[in-house]
Structures are given as C-alpha cells and as structure tokens.
Design a protein around this motif. Structure first.
Motif, PDB file in Angstrom:
ATOM      1  N   VAL A  60      -6.813  -0.891   3.890  1.00  0.00           N
ATOM      2  CA  VAL A  60      -7.236  -1.474   2.613  1.00  0.00           C
ATOM      3  C   VAL A  60      -8.572  -0.868   2.192  1.00  0.00           C
ATOM      4  CG1 VAL A  60      -8.028  -3.581   1.466  1.00  0.00           C
ATOM      5  CG2 VAL A  60      -5.961  -3.633   2.891  1.00  0.00           C
ATOM      6  N   GLY A  61      -9.466  -0.715   3.146  1.00  0.00           N
ATOM      7  CA  GLY A  61     -10.766  -0.107   2.857  1.00  0.00           C
ATOM      8  C   GLY A  61     -10.649   1.329   2.407  1.00  0.00           C
ATOM      9  N   ARG A  62      -9.551   1.994   2.767  1.00  0.00           N
ATOM     10  CA  ARG A  62      -9.347   3.378   2.353  1.00  0.00           C
ATOM     11  C   ARG A  62      -8.591   3.502   1.029  1.00  0.00           C
ATOM     12  NH1 ARG A  62      -7.635   6.140   8.187  1.00  0.00           N
ATOM     13  NH2 ARG A  62      -9.654   5.789   9.223  1.00  0.00           N
ATOM     14  N   GLY A  63      -8.213   2.344   0.455  1.00  0.00           N
ATOM     15  CA  GLY A  63      -7.632   2.392  -0.876  1.00  0.00           C
ATOM     16  C   GLY A  63      -6.216   1.880  -1.019  1.00  0.00           C
ATOM     17  N   LEU A  64      -5.543   1.491   0.079  1.00  0.00           N
ATOM     18  CA  LEU A  64      -4.185   0.960  -0.034  1.00  0.00           C
ATOM     19  C   LEU A  64      -4.232  -0.509  -0.450  1.00  0.00           C
ATOM     20  CD1 LEU A  64      -2.394   2.425   3.129  1.00  0.00           C
ATOM     21  CD2 LEU A  64      -2.503   3.383   0.827  1.00  0.00           C
ATOM     22  N   ASP A  65      -3.190  -0.942  -1.176  1.00  0.00           N
ATOM     23  CA  ASP A  65      -3.136  -2.370  -1.489  1.00  0.00           C
ATOM     24  C   ASP A  65      -2.739  -3.131  -0.226  1.00  0.00           C
ATOM     25  OD1 ASP A  65      -0.118  -3.106  -1.492  1.00  0.00           O
ATOM     26  OD2 ASP A  65      -0.203  -1.283  -2.712  1.00  0.00           O
ATOM     27  N   PRO A  66      -3.094  -4.412  -0.122  1.00  0.00           N
ATOM     28  CA  PRO A  66      -2.900  -5.159   1.126  1.00  0.00           C
ATOM     29  C   PRO A  66      -1.468  -5.148   1.653  1.00  0.00           C
ATOM     30  CG  PRO A  66      -4.348  -6.365  -0.332  1.00  0.00           C
ATOM     31  CD  PRO A  66      -3.843  -5.194  -1.121  1.00  0.00           C
ATOM     32  N   ALA A  67      -0.474  -5.267   0.762  1.00  0.00           N
ATOM     33  CA  ALA A  67       0.918  -5.292   1.229  1.00  0.00           C
ATOM     34  C   ALA A  67       1.316  -3.960   1.855  1.00  0.00           C
ATOM     35  CB  ALA A  67       1.850  -5.633   0.064  1.00  0.00           C
ATOM     36  N   LEU A  68       0.946  -2.866   1.190  1.00  0.00           N
ATOM     37  CA  LEU A  68       1.261  -1.542   1.730  1.00  0.00           C
ATOM     38  C   LEU A  68       0.480  -1.277   2.998  1.00  0.00           C
ATOM     39  CD1 LEU A  68       2.712   1.140   1.509  1.00  0.00           C
ATOM     40  CD2 LEU A  68       0.896   1.940  -0.027  1.00  0.00           C
ATOM     41  N   ALA A  69      -0.778  -1.705   3.037  1.00  0.00           N
ATOM     42  CA  ALA A  69      -1.587  -1.506   4.230  1.00  0.00           C
ATOM     43  C   ALA A  69      -0.981  -2.234   5.427  1.00  0.00           C
ATOM     44  CB  ALA A  69      -3.015  -2.008   3.977  1.00  0.00           C
ATOM     45  N   LYS A  70      -0.479  -3.453   5.203  1.00  0.00           N
ATOM     46  CA  LYS A  70       0.151  -4.211   6.280  1.00  0.00           C
ATOM     47  C   LYS A  70       1.417  -3.501   6.762  1.00  0.00           C
ATOM     48  CE  LYS A  70       1.970  -8.766   7.503  1.00  0.00           C
ATOM     49  NZ  LYS A  70       3.186  -8.196   8.108  1.00  0.00           N
ATOM     50  N   ALA A  71       2.202  -2.973   5.815  1.00  0.00           N
ATOM     51  CA  ALA A  71       3.438  -2.281   6.185  1.00  0.00           C
ATOM     52  C   ALA A  71       3.137  -1.017   6.987  1.00  0.00           C
ATOM     53  CB  ALA A  71       4.233  -1.934   4.922  1.00  0.00           C
ATOM     54  N   VAL A  72       2.124  -0.284   6.560  1.00  0.00           N
ATOM     55  CA  VAL A  72       1.751   0.932   7.279  1.00  0.00           C
ATOM     56  C   VAL A  72       1.264   0.592   8.685  1.00  0.00           C
ATOM     57  CG1 VAL A  72       0.101   2.851   7.348  1.00  0.00           C
ATOM     58  CG2 VAL A  72       1.215   2.243   5.195  1.00  0.00           C
ATOM     59  N   ALA A  73       0.409  -0.438   8.784  1.00  0.00           N
ATOM     60  CA  ALA A  73      -0.100  -0.850  10.092  1.00  0.00           C
ATOM     61  C   ALA A  73       1.032  -1.284  11.011  1.00  0.00           C
ATOM     62  CB  ALA A  73      -1.116  -1.982   9.921  1.00  0.00           C
ATOM     63  N   ASP A  74       1.998  -2.042  10.472  1.00  0.00           N
ATOM     64  CA  ASP A  74       3.133  -2.499  11.279  1.00  0.00           C
ATOM     65  C   ASP A  74       3.941  -1.317  11.804  1.00  0.00           C
ATOM     66  OD1 ASP A  74       2.389  -5.092  10.869  1.00  0.00           O
ATOM     67  OD2 ASP A  74       3.834  -5.478   9.258  1.00  0.00           O
TER      68      ASP A  74
END
Length: 231
Positions: free
Chosen positions: A105-119
């Motif tokens: 999220v800090g790098r610019g992704l929206d929270p939903a996409l950031a969560k999906a990427v992290a998962d």
C-alpha cells in the motif's frame, strides 16, 4: 512462445565489482607508492623489489581479511533478520500478512490489491517475500564473504604486480619516472573502467582516481627522498 527477455542490471555485480575495483586500486597505488618511496631513498633494486613483494603479500592478505570480516558481519546481520522473520511467521502469520500488505500500500497499490498480492506471494514463499520487500534482502544482493575476500586479494595482487614488473625491468636511473608514469596510466584506465561499469561519468571517475593516486605517490616519494637524505 517467445522467450522472456531478461534485463541485465549493474546492481547484480555491485558486490564483487566493488571489492575488485577497490582491491586493484589499492594494490596498484600502495605498491607503486612503496616502490617510489624506497627508490627515492636511493634503495637498491633488490631492496625496492623486496619491499614491493612484501607490500603485495601483506596488502593482499590485509584486504582479504578486512573484506571477509566486513562482509561477514553484514551476512550475520542478514541471517539474524531472516531468523527473526521466520519466527514471526510461525507465531503471527496474519500479522505478517498485514505487514506485507501495508508495504505494498505504501508503494502505491490499493488495499485490496495489496492484500491479494501479499496473499499470493506468501503462499508461494512467505520468507522470501518478507526478506525481499521488508528487509531488502535478495539473492542478487546477498552478502558473500568468501567471494568478496578472494576478489579483494586477487585484484590487489593483480594491481600490485604492475609497478613491481615495471620496477624489475626498468634501469635504475629511470625507475621512478617509469613506475610513476605507468601507474598513473593504469589508474586512468582503472578509474575509467570502474566508472563505466557503474554507469558513472568516465572522465570524472578517471580524474578522481588519478588525482588521489598522484598525490599519494608524490607524498610517499617525498618522504623517501627526505629520509634517504637524513638517514
């Protein structure tokens, strides 16, 4: 299907390149300065070569030991950080998911996409994802103490061999001029190659190395001439 294009970046070589460039520069400069100092003190060719060879061996071992200790300290810190991450993944996996997602999220992704990427990344390699994106540790940039030590020692010896070879082949009356001239020429080449490999300005890199090299050799020769007269 077309093969995936893989770009080559300079950062992939920065570890060994740094050690090699520093080693060659130090070997050339310290040995040339030592040779010039002894020659300016009116030392015999035998004394000049003995001092030069001793400087080569001592310098190469010193560079290897120093680089090994320095890079090994970095490696120890990396291993400690990775072990702590491994324990945190075992005890608080959900918290580590949130932490990784917050980084994206800090790098610019929206929270939903950031969560999906992290998962997805944690499902594939949880420790690797945290090492790379939280700690800044990757396989390309990992500390390699043995590689750094050998690169430093080998490059130091290679750099030191040049002024020794010139001193061995040049008549005594012309030794100082030939060693100084050949060393400065090699410093120009070394500085240019290092700057080019690092993507920096070639002229500036060559001038920087040559200036400090000329200063070091001049001061050492001056000290040798002074003490050669007094003692």
């Amino acid at each position: 299907m077309r093969a995936q294009h893989r770009e080559r970046h300079r950062t992939g070589n920065i570890g060994w390149l740094r050690a090699a460039v520093l080693g060659a520069n130090d070997g050339l400069l310290s040995t040339a300065s030592l040779v010039l100092g002894v020659a300016a003190a009116h030392g015999t060719r035998s004394a000049i070569l003995v001092a030069g060879v001793a400087g080569l061996v001592a310098g190469a071992m010193s560079m290897a030991a120093g680089e090994y200790v320095s890079v090994h300290s970095q490696s120890d810190a990396e291993h400690a950080d990775l072990e702590r991450e491994r324990q945190e993944l075992k005890t608080d996996e959900k918290g580590e998911h949130r932490e990784l997602a917050a980084i994206y999220v800090g790098r610019g992704l929206d929270p939903a996409l950031a969560k999906a990427v992290a998962d997805q990344l944690m499902a594939h390699d949880a420790l690797g994802a945290h090492a790379r994106d939280e700690l800044g540790i990757s396989e390309t940039l990992r500390a390699r103490p043995i590689q750094a030590a050998f690169a430093s020692a080998g490059s130091f010896a290679a750099g030191a061999a040049m002024p020794l070879l010139v001193a061995a082949l040049t008549p005594n009356a012309e030794l100082i001029g030939f060693v100084a001239g050949a060393s400065l020429l090699c410093l120009v080449i070394l500085g240019s190659l290092a700057a080019r490999a690092g993507g920096a300005d070639v002229t500036r890199g060559a001038l920087r190395v040559t200036f400090w090299g000329a200063l070091a050799m001049g001061l050492t020769a001056g000290v040798g001439a002074l003490f050669g007269t007094v003692l």
